[in-house]
Design an enzyme around this catalytic site. Structure first.
Site, PDB file in Angstrom:
ATOM      1  N   GLY A  50      60.749  12.611  62.511  1.00 27.90           N
ATOM      2  CA  GLY A  50      59.479  13.146  62.006  1.00 27.90           C
ATOM      3  C   GLY A  50      59.709  14.239  60.986  1.00 27.90           C
ATOM      4  N   GLY A  60      57.232  16.157  59.465  1.00 28.96           N
ATOM      5  CA  GLY A  60      56.099  17.066  59.285  1.00 28.96           C
ATOM      6  C   GLY A  60      56.565  18.497  59.508  1.00 28.96           C
ATOM      7  N   ARG A  84      30.734  23.717  67.790  1.00 28.91           N
ATOM      8  CA  ARG A  84      31.325  22.408  67.509  1.00 28.91           C
ATOM      9  C   ARG A  84      31.083  21.355  68.571  1.00 28.91           C
ATOM     10  NH1 ARG A  84      37.535  22.380  65.241  1.00 28.91           N
ATOM     11  NH2 ARG A  84      37.049  23.411  63.285  1.00 28.91           N
ATOM     12  N   LEU A 138      48.866  24.459  62.880  1.00 28.09           N
ATOM     13  CA  LEU A 138      49.993  24.639  61.960  1.00 28.09           C
ATOM     14  C   LEU A 138      50.991  25.629  62.564  1.00 28.09           C
ATOM     15  CD1 LEU A 138      48.162  24.836  58.506  1.00 28.09           C
ATOM     16  CD2 LEU A 138      49.174  22.870  59.635  1.00 28.09           C
TER      17      LEU A 138
END
Lengths: 249, 646
Positions: free
Chosen positions: B12, B14, B299, B420
């Protein structure tokens, strides 16, 4: 919802060294469909408009939000991302072709590793002392940050190179995207320390001097990166470097 | 003799995978970095908002301790606290590091980092780089890894897919089976440890805000090999996304913040253009049902109400799962000024101009709090022992997980701008422990019997040749859409046991039919179809544990909403009462009259519910079947307390 069909002609190629051929597809038109959803429709019912069963078309995509750069292809003769190519904004029939300046892997999927190799050639990174906690980064005015930010949005999609008359499959021209990255790193307070190395890399064959100034790169850039400005800026920096080299080396 | 370098396989490219690779290279290790596509195109690139760190640059009194509290509270106390706390304490250093790497973070007038406020907190804690923070962070790490690649420490295998871990006779992971997506070749690569930083599973829901590569297949493959999977049922939904035939794209909440009105025509199936629907024939359901907050409800409430209107009341626009988000009452200049970026995105992907036409939106699957179960070792002081090889290790020794692929950090719901952070944090934090692990292992991969690797590769060569020979009647891409639709309709926002049971039997049916797939393409070069059929199999297994976890968890926690088990918090309840209650309890029986009517009974319900359900769901695949069990959560730092939902 409207239920008419649209026609898409796709240039296909089974392998890098095999001959390309065209196939025509009918896909149902849906409001707001884009090229990706049409290609997905073909996956779900892989046959040509003549009813011949075929292998599903191969293409590259990931984010579908025009940030990853993966789904770039030539649509109706113009290089762009397939995710933002809306069917009702295109003239019909629609033609899809792989980018012509990179080796085809299969169908619409091309190999853009040359762009990533170029980033290695120009050392497009910042040499840090280490990842450990040594406190804040350099203080930097917002207006300079903003200039760097625009350049940092380059997603290595290759549009600028596809459009560039100077960039071809068999030469080693670095191209606008790479020059712009040189500018990005030379504009950073720490990145600047390696400015000379980067400039040396763009001074030779295939470098900045080979740019024909056709200015089409900037027209096709989906992120509106000021590429011609970058080329001019790097041109200026290399000229100064050449003079420095003459005087001090 | 030259010392043997430690060598790792990171799957991966990312934020988590790149951060981990960079950290390992700095410790002189060699890394094979495997990615399904060019690493620069990983899904981390999509994040817009920002990354959290309590630097307190505005003198608001923010601190890592408050960041920690906000995070565990936001996640309804379901996260193991020492890890979350350590992440929040490391956050300022992480932002400074990313800044030093050249990320174009917005600056303050003095040239320092600028911070802004985000959902779920009262502090300016979010650093951001324009509206593309994820892209900027990913590129900065990609550049560092390219530097190590240039220096020969990193071997990048892009266009390669992870199929399975290679596990030796002692049950220890010593490498990975990989699939070259161009040549179709299946081979193994050895390493001291393997890290799965393979992202989230949003493709299980078909269309979502996730990238097309986010199938969760790699993590599921580890689960099918016996790795524990934590909290699969916790899936975060974003209330406003732009529906598309290919995917659902995020529409920032600022559209509602700037006065956007949500409505549907009162007459179900009404096919008139929205502006021809007169005002008195419109149903402004949020404004009607929540007079106080109107369109600005939180939300989760917004998501639930939209879902109710579309699926229970069948009032979606022309029968489709969508509602209007209307900004057309604002003057053009106002919209351009305040919401320019958002309006451009909508226009770019739909061709409609929200200045003239109401936007069509629907909630979308956005993030998975669940993932592979991973371990940690605290340092005895409420933080993490960074040298411990246990950190981020799955229940298979030598196999690690990081980023959205693991289950730690967000509990039952994730705060904006914390994803993040958790990705970069795990990648960096696990580095020293991985090095320790490599130093201490009993047997290096070079000494493992070659048959172990041969057998693993053979199994997958065999599996892929079987897939290619499938000549059934089902189209794998169609079946995937059906799986996604099943999950969207039954395992999304509002969860109901009857529907969850129905979903499970539909998943069983899809699994049965998946054995009757036709492999549409049997060629050898750059053929994505067999690979997709294998991923579909993983997605079916994963959807089952998501639905099972949701069915079995009979409570309402974070993103997992089951109206049947709502604890009915009194509307005038103040969460501080619970702290009083806990204190009073230490001195014996608490008298009813200490609290307003009904409050004590509610707090007792809350306490009993936590006793039963404040636990991590563990899905374990054993003898061909998923088993669900529960594991205690470390709440040693902040005792759980009720949240207020309005």
């Amino acid at each position: 919802m409207t239920t008419k069909n649209i026609t898409i002609k796709i240039k296909r190629q089974d392998a890098p060294d095999s001959k390309p051929y065209w196939q025509e597809f009918n896909v149902p038109f849906k409001d707001h469909s884009n090229i990706i959803s049409c290609l997905q429709d073909i996956q779900r019912s892989p046959e040509t408009s003549n009813g011949v069963s075929i292998n599903p078309v191969v293409w590259e995509c990931n984010c579908l939000e025009e940030v990853c750069g993966a789904c770039t292809m030539v649509i109706n003769g113009r290089v762009r991302q397939a995710c933002t190519a809306l069917v009702d904004k295109l003239s019909h029939p629609i033609t899809l072709e792989p980018m012509s300046k990179f080796p085809v892997v299969r169908d619409l999927h091309v190999d853009r590793s040359r762009m990533f190799e170029n980033l290695k050639k120009v050392k497009a990174w910042i040499n840090i002392d280490g990842t450990h906690d040594i406190g804040e980064g350099p203080v930097l005015p917002e207006n300079e940050r903003a200039k760097r930010y625009v350049l940092s949005e380059c997603m290595t999609c290759g549009c600028c190179l596809e459009a560039c008359p100077q960039f071809s499959k068999d030469n080693n021209f670095l191209g606008a995207a790479t020059f712009s990255q040189v500018r990005l790193f030379n504009a950073h307070p720490t990145g600047k320390y390696n400015q000379e190395e980067r400039l040396e890399a763009v001074m030779g064959e295939g470098g900045i001097a080979d740019c024909g100034n056709a200015q089409v790169c900037v027209e096709v850039c989906p992120k509106h990166i000021p590429l011609t400005e970058s080329i001019a800026e790097i041109g200026g920096q290399t000229t100064l470097q050449i003079i420095k080299n003459l005087l001090f080396k | 003799m030259e010392k043997r370098p430690n060598s790792f396989v990171v799957i991966g490219g990312g934020l988590a995978g790149l951060a981990c690779t960079m950290k390992l290279c700095e410790a002189k290790a060699k890394v094979t970095l495997v990615s399904y596509q060019a690493v620069k195109r990983s899904h981390s690139v999509c994040a817009q908002g920002g990354i959290n760190a309590a630097i307190n640059s505005k003198g608001e009194g923010d601190s890592p301790e408050i960041h920690f509290y906000d995070t565990v509270k936001g996640g309804d106390f379901l996260a193991n606290q020492p890890l979350v706390r350590d992440m929040c304490y490391q956050a300022p250093a992480i932002i400074h590091l990313m800044d030093r790497l050249g990320v174009a973070f917005n600056r303050s007038p003095e040239g320092h980092l600028e911070f802004r406020r985000f959902g779920g907190t009262l502090y300016s804690r979010t650093a951001f780089a324009g509206a593309t923070t994820g892209q900027q962070l990913l590129y900065a790490l990609d550049e560092q890894v390219r530097r190590y690649e240039h220096d020969g420490q990193v071997t990048k295998l892009e266009w390669h897919e992870y199929l399975e871990a290679v596990i030796d006779h002692d049950g220890v992971c010593k490498g990975a089976v990989l699939h070259d997506l161009r040549t179709g070749e299946i081979f193994t690569v050895g390493g001291d440890a393997v890290v799965l930083a393979t992202g989230g599973p949003s493709q299980v829901y078909g269309r979502s805000t996730g990238s097309t590569v986010c199938t969760g297949a790699a993590a599921t493959s580890a689960y099918l090999q016996g790795a524990k999977y934590g909290n699969p049922e916790f899936i975060q939904i974003h209330p406003t996304a732009i529906p598309g035939h290919d995917k659902l794209r995020l529409m920032s909440e600022s559209a509602r913040g700037e006065g956007g009105r949500i409505w549907v025509p009162k007459k179900p199936g009404d096919s008139r253009p929205p502006r021809e629907v007169p005002e008195n024939e419109r149903y402004y359901f949020l404004e009607e049902n929540y007079p106080l907050f109107g369109n600005l409800v939180p939300r989760d409430v917004a998501s639930r109400e939209i879902y109710d209107v579309v699926f229970n009341k069948k009032m979606g626009i022309v029968g489709e799962p969508m509602v209007y988000l209307d900004l057309t009452h604002h003057p053009k200049e106002y919209l351009d000024n305040r919401l320019g970026g958002i309006i451009d995105i909508y226009e770019k992907f739909t061709g409609d101009d929200p200045r003239n036409v109401p936007m069509k939106i629907f909630p979308a699957v956005h993030y998975s709090m669940g993932g592979l179960w991973t371990d940690f070792k605290d340092d005895g002081h409420g933080l993490i022992d960074h040298q411990s090889p246990r950190n981020q290790m799955t229940s298979i020794p030598g196999l690690y997980a990081a980023g959205e692929a693991d289950f730690q950090y967000h509990g039952a719901n994730r705060l904006g701008a914390n994803s993040l952070l958790s990705c970069i944090y795990t990648g960096l934090m696990m580095g020293p422990g991985l090095i320790q692990y490599a130093k201490n292992q009993k047997k290096v991969f070079e000494n493992v019997e070659p048959q172990v690797f041969e057998k693993a590769a053979h199994k997958w060569k065999d599996r892929f040749s079987k897939i290619k020979s499938m000549q059934g009647s089902e189209n794998p891409y169609d079946l995937h859409r059906e799986l996604g639709d099943t999950m969207m309709e039954n395992v999304l926002i509002v969860r109901d046991n009857t529907k969850l049971n129905k979903a499970l039997s539909m998943i069983d049916d899809i699994e049965t039919r998946s054995h009757d797939i036709r492999c549409l393409d049997t060629t050898h070069w750059a053929n994505p179809t067999p690979s997709f059929i294998n991923q579909l199999n993983c997605m079916i297994h994963l959807s089952r544990i998501i639905a099972m976890g949701a069915l079995m968890r009979n409570e309402f926690r974070g993103a997992h909403y089951k109206p049947e088990f709502d604890l009915k918090q009194p509307s005038d309840f103040d969460p501080h009462e619970y702290v009083d209650y806990m204190e009073q309890k230490n001195y014996g029986e608490v008298p009813e009259e200490s609290f307003p009517d009904g409050h004590l009974a509610y707090m007792k319900r809350f306490e009993a519910n936590n006793e039963r359900w404040l636990k991590t769901t563990i899905a374990h695949y054993d003898e061909g079947k998923p088993n669900i069990s529960y594991e205690p959560v470390d709440t040693s730092i902040v005792p759980p307390r009720p949240r207020k939902y309005d």
